[in-house]
Write a protein that holds these residues in place. Structure first.
Motif, PDB file in Angstrom:
ATOM      1  N   ALA A  80     -17.542  11.150  17.500  1.00 45.78           N
ATOM      2  CA  ALA A  80     -16.283  11.336  18.224  1.00 45.78           C
ATOM      3  C   ALA A  80     -15.139  11.291  17.223  1.00 45.78           C
ATOM      4  N   GLU A  81     -14.059  11.966  17.553  1.00 47.58           N
ATOM      5  CA  GLU A  81     -12.884  11.943  16.685  1.00 47.58           C
ATOM      6  C   GLU A  81     -12.256  10.557  16.713  1.00 47.58           C
ATOM      7  N   GLN A  82     -12.103   9.982  15.539  1.00 49.80           N
ATOM      8  CA  GLN A  82     -11.498   8.658  15.419  1.00 49.80           C
ATOM      9  C   GLN A  82     -10.460   8.678  14.303  1.00 49.80           C
ATOM     10  N   LYS A  83      -9.412   7.898  14.496  1.00 48.08           N
ATOM     11  CA  LYS A  83      -8.351   7.800  13.492  1.00 48.08           C
ATOM     12  C   LYS A  83      -8.729   6.719  12.494  1.00 48.08           C
ATOM     13  N   VAL A  84      -8.865   7.118  11.231  1.00 45.05           N
ATOM     14  CA  VAL A  84      -9.266   6.168  10.197  1.00 45.05           C
ATOM     15  C   VAL A  84      -8.222   6.168   9.083  1.00 45.05           C
ATOM     16  N   PRO A  85      -7.992   5.022   8.439  1.00 48.47           N
ATOM     17  CA  PRO A  85      -7.003   4.956   7.347  1.00 48.47           C
ATOM     18  C   PRO A  85      -7.435   5.829   6.163  1.00 48.47           C
ATOM     19  N   ARG A  86      -6.473   6.501   5.563  1.00 48.71           N
ATOM     20  CA  ARG A  86      -6.767   7.275   4.360  1.00 48.71           C
ATOM     21  C   ARG A  86      -7.031   6.321   3.189  1.00 48.71           C
ATOM     22  N   ASN A  87      -8.007   6.665   2.375  1.00 45.54           N
ATOM     23  CA  ASN A  87      -8.286   5.838   1.210  1.00 45.54           C
ATOM     24  C   ASN A  87      -7.769   6.464  -0.076  1.00 45.54           C
ATOM     25  N   ARG A  88      -7.167   7.670   0.023  1.00 42.57           N
ATOM     26  CA  ARG A  88      -6.549   8.280  -1.154  1.00 42.57           C
ATOM     27  C   ARG A  88      -5.539   9.329  -0.691  1.00 42.57           C
ATOM     28  N   ALA A  89      -4.298   9.138  -1.100  1.00 42.31           N
ATOM     29  CA  ALA A  89      -3.215  10.074  -0.819  1.00 42.31           C
ATOM     30  C   ALA A  89      -2.019   9.649  -1.657  1.00 42.31           C
ATOM     31  N   THR A  90      -1.121  10.595  -1.929  1.00 46.15           N
ATOM     32  CA  THR A  90       0.080  10.316  -2.706  1.00 46.15           C
ATOM     33  C   THR A  90       1.295  10.758  -1.910  1.00 46.15           C
ATOM     34  N   VAL A  91       2.264   9.878  -1.799  1.00 52.10           N
ATOM     35  CA  VAL A  91       3.502  10.175  -1.073  1.00 52.10           C
ATOM     36  C   VAL A  91       4.684   9.812  -1.964  1.00 52.10           C
ATOM     37  N   MET A  92       5.602  10.761  -2.111  1.00 47.03           N
ATOM     38  CA  MET A  92       6.842  10.476  -2.825  1.00 47.03           C
ATOM     39  C   MET A  92       7.983  10.445  -1.804  1.00 47.03           C
ATOM     40  N   LEU A 131       2.356   5.199  -2.959  1.00 41.77           N
ATOM     41  CA  LEU A 131       3.726   5.514  -2.579  1.00 41.77           C
ATOM     42  C   LEU A 131       4.641   5.383  -3.787  1.00 41.77           C
ATOM     43  N   GLY A 132       5.476   6.409  -4.008  1.00 45.39           N
ATOM     44  CA  GLY A 132       6.486   6.375  -5.057  1.00 45.39           C
ATOM     45  C   GLY A 132       7.862   6.597  -4.461  1.00 45.39           C
ATOM     46  N   LEU A 133       8.915   6.311  -5.247  1.00 46.65           N
ATOM     47  CA  LEU A 133      10.288   6.397  -4.750  1.00 46.65           C
ATOM     48  C   LEU A 133      11.175   7.116  -5.761  1.00 46.65           C
ATOM     49  N   ILE A 134      11.951   8.058  -5.242  1.00 44.37           N
ATOM     50  CA  ILE A 134      12.939   8.786  -6.043  1.00 44.37           C
ATOM     51  C   ILE A 134      14.273   8.738  -5.315  1.00 44.37           C
ATOM     52  N   VAL A 142      13.333   8.764 -10.933  1.00 44.66           N
ATOM     53  CA  VAL A 142      12.094   8.189 -10.425  1.00 44.66           C
ATOM     54  C   VAL A 142      12.204   6.673 -10.546  1.00 44.66           C
ATOM     55  N   LEU A 143      12.405   6.005  -9.425  1.00 46.43           N
ATOM     56  CA  LEU A 143      12.561   4.551  -9.423  1.00 46.43           C
ATOM     57  C   LEU A 143      11.222   3.835  -9.467  1.00 46.43           C
ATOM     58  N   VAL A 144      10.224   4.377  -8.769  1.00 44.13           N
ATOM     59  CA  VAL A 144       8.882   3.782  -8.749  1.00 44.13           C
ATOM     60  C   VAL A 144       7.862   4.918  -8.765  1.00 44.13           C
ATOM     61  N   ALA A 145       6.961   4.882  -9.736  1.00 45.74           N
ATOM     62  CA  ALA A 145       5.872   5.852  -9.773  1.00 45.74           C
ATOM     63  C   ALA A 145       4.887   5.534  -8.652  1.00 45.74           C
ATOM     64  N   PRO A 146       4.080   6.504  -8.218  1.00 45.18           N
ATOM     65  CA  PRO A 146       3.132   6.258  -7.121  1.00 45.18           C
ATOM     66  C   PRO A 146       2.254   5.042  -7.376  1.00 45.18           C
ATOM     67  N   THR A 147       2.167   4.167  -6.403  1.00 44.16           N
ATOM     68  CA  THR A 147       1.396   2.939  -6.522  1.00 44.16           C
ATOM     69  C   THR A 147       1.037   2.429  -5.126  1.00 44.16           C
ATOM     70  N   THR A 148      -0.032   1.668  -5.058  1.00 45.40           N
ATOM     71  CA  THR A 148      -0.385   1.033  -3.786  1.00 45.40           C
ATOM     72  C   THR A 148       0.307  -0.316  -3.631  1.00 45.40           C
ATOM     73  N   GLU A 149       1.016  -0.756  -4.642  1.00 47.06           N
ATOM     74  CA  GLU A 149       1.746  -2.024  -4.592  1.00 47.06           C
ATOM     75  C   GLU A 149       3.107  -1.765  -3.948  1.00 47.06           C
ATOM     76  N   ARG A 150       3.343  -2.368  -2.790  1.00 45.85           N
ATOM     77  CA  ARG A 150       4.539  -2.051  -2.012  1.00 45.85           C
ATOM     78  C   ARG A 150       5.780  -2.858  -2.420  1.00 45.85           C
ATOM     79  N   GLY A 151       5.569  -3.986  -3.073  1.00 45.08           N
ATOM     80  CA  GLY A 151       6.694  -4.850  -3.409  1.00 45.08           C
ATOM     81  C   GLY A 151       7.738  -4.159  -4.259  1.00 45.08           C
ATOM     82  N   GLY A 152       7.295  -3.429  -5.292  1.00 43.29           N
ATOM     83  CA  GLY A 152       8.229  -2.736  -6.167  1.00 43.29           C
ATOM     84  C   GLY A 152       9.015  -1.663  -5.440  1.00 43.29           C
ATOM     85  N   VAL A 153       8.359  -0.954  -4.529  1.00 43.16           N
ATOM     86  CA  VAL A 153       9.042   0.086  -3.760  1.00 43.16           C
ATOM     87  C   VAL A 153      10.110  -0.526  -2.854  1.00 43.16           C
ATOM     88  N   VAL A 154       9.759  -1.613  -2.186  1.00 47.01           N
ATOM     89  CA  VAL A 154      10.709  -2.270  -1.285  1.00 47.01           C
ATOM     90  C   VAL A 154      11.916  -2.779  -2.061  1.00 47.01           C
TER      91      VAL A 154
END
Length: 327
Positions: A80-92, A131-134, A142-154
């Motif tokens: 069945a179709e189920q919503k699952v978390p992505r384990n690899r993606a990049t968002v700027m 997640l990265g931030l510009i 480029v303030l934060v390069a893509p990373t899974t660590e959210r503290g720096g982005v926040v």
């Protein structure tokens, strides 16, 4: 639950066995009745034979057969179709920090509302997304390069500073470059992870002036994103009556929906309009769902196994209760 298929449909061949068991049970019941009727002394039979239980005596067998049907269904591997978390993606995340973001048409100001919504977006994004931030005004940083660590982005979102001009194209180009560099490092055998740019701005491009199709213009950057298969989700933030005070002069800073809509179209992305802080939060929440999760055909056999187990227990219990023996 909407089933989409079966991983191992050949297990349905067991239905032939279930059908054989059902037929065998019916035939056994008929043979038992015939053997009983051969008893010559019907008066004695009426005294010694147990009183007929009627249809309840078939309940254990019926529950057993149903449990076999459910187990066969489970073994066939329903999906069945189920919503699952992505384990690899990049968002700027690309945020406009031009002076027009000081406008108060969105309380308390556009920039404050944007920071709060972006912070919630970053904190709520699924762990597997990088997640990265510009930030961009006259130039992009480029303030934060893509990373899974959210503290720096926040922290970077909280420390955004305003500056003059709006170089939307530079913001997109910087995001494309950051994604390309990150993908080259983490690509691996599976190739680069899927990427997306989330662009939030409130005004029209001012650098370079004039044509957005300039080599460094916003539309040119959107076309480059399309070529790299990186869609831009553009958020047009603000209202048509926003103003800012610059050196004692009240300057209108009307939001530019059309440019943002065109950037989304040229890049193959989506356009969102947010005129209030709450609407911006809803947009980011929607993007978080789209980006952080994906729909896949996943195993859906567990409920059927559970039902089969319940039926099997029911068959055993009813058999002990009605016949003082297991089926």
């Amino acid at each position: 639950m909407n089933l989409t298929g079966f991983a191992s449909p050949w297990w349905f061949l067991l239905l032939l066995v279930v059908a054989a068991v059902t037929v065998g049970y019916v035939l056994a019941q008929r043979a038992r009745r015939r053997r009983t009727m051969r008893f010559s002394n019907l008066e004695l039979l009426d005294r010694v034979a147990p009183r007929s239980q009627g249809w309840p005596k078939h309940v254990p067998a019926a529950l057993l057969i149903v449990s076999l049907l459910l187990l066969t269904f489970a073994l066939a591997g329903p999906t069945a179709e189920q919503k699952v978390p992505r384990n690899r993606a990049t968002v700027m995340l690309v945020i406009d920090v031009s002076l027009s973001m000081e406008a108060t048409d969105v309380a308390p100001t556009r920039i404050k509302a944007a920071q709060e919504a972006a912070r919630s977006f970053a904190e709520g994004l699924t762990p597997g997304v990088n997640l990265g931030l510009i930030s961009f005004a006259g130039t992009a940083t480029v303030l934060v390069a893509p990373t899974t660590e959210r503290g720096g982005v926040v922290r970077a979102i909280d420390n955004l500073k305003l500056a003059q001009s709006t170089a939307t194209g530079e913001g997109i180009f910087a995001a494309l470059q950051a994604i390309e560099g990150f993908s080259a490092v983490v690509g691996g055998a599976e190739g680069p992870p899927p990427a997306r740019i989330v662009l939030m701005t409130d005004g029209k491009q001012t650098v370079p002036t004039g044509d957005p199709y300039d080599p460094r213009g916003a539309y040119t950057a959107a076309q480059a994103a399309k070529q790299q298969q990186i869609p831009v989700s553009s958020i047009s933030f603000g209202t048509s009556h926003g103003t800012v005070d610059i050196e004692g002069k009240e300057i209108p800073v009307e939001v530019d929906d059309e440019s943002m809509r065109e950037i989304a179209r040229l890049s193959g992305g989506d356009f969102y309009k947010a005129a209030t802080a709450d609407e911006l939060k809803q947009v980011y929440a929607s993007l978080g769902e789209q980006i952080g999760y994906e729909t896949k055909d996943a195993d859906a056999s567990k409920p059927w196994v559970a039902l089969a187990t319940i039926m099997l227990i029911g068959a055993a219990g009813s058999s002990l209760f009605l016949g003082q023996r297991l089926p």
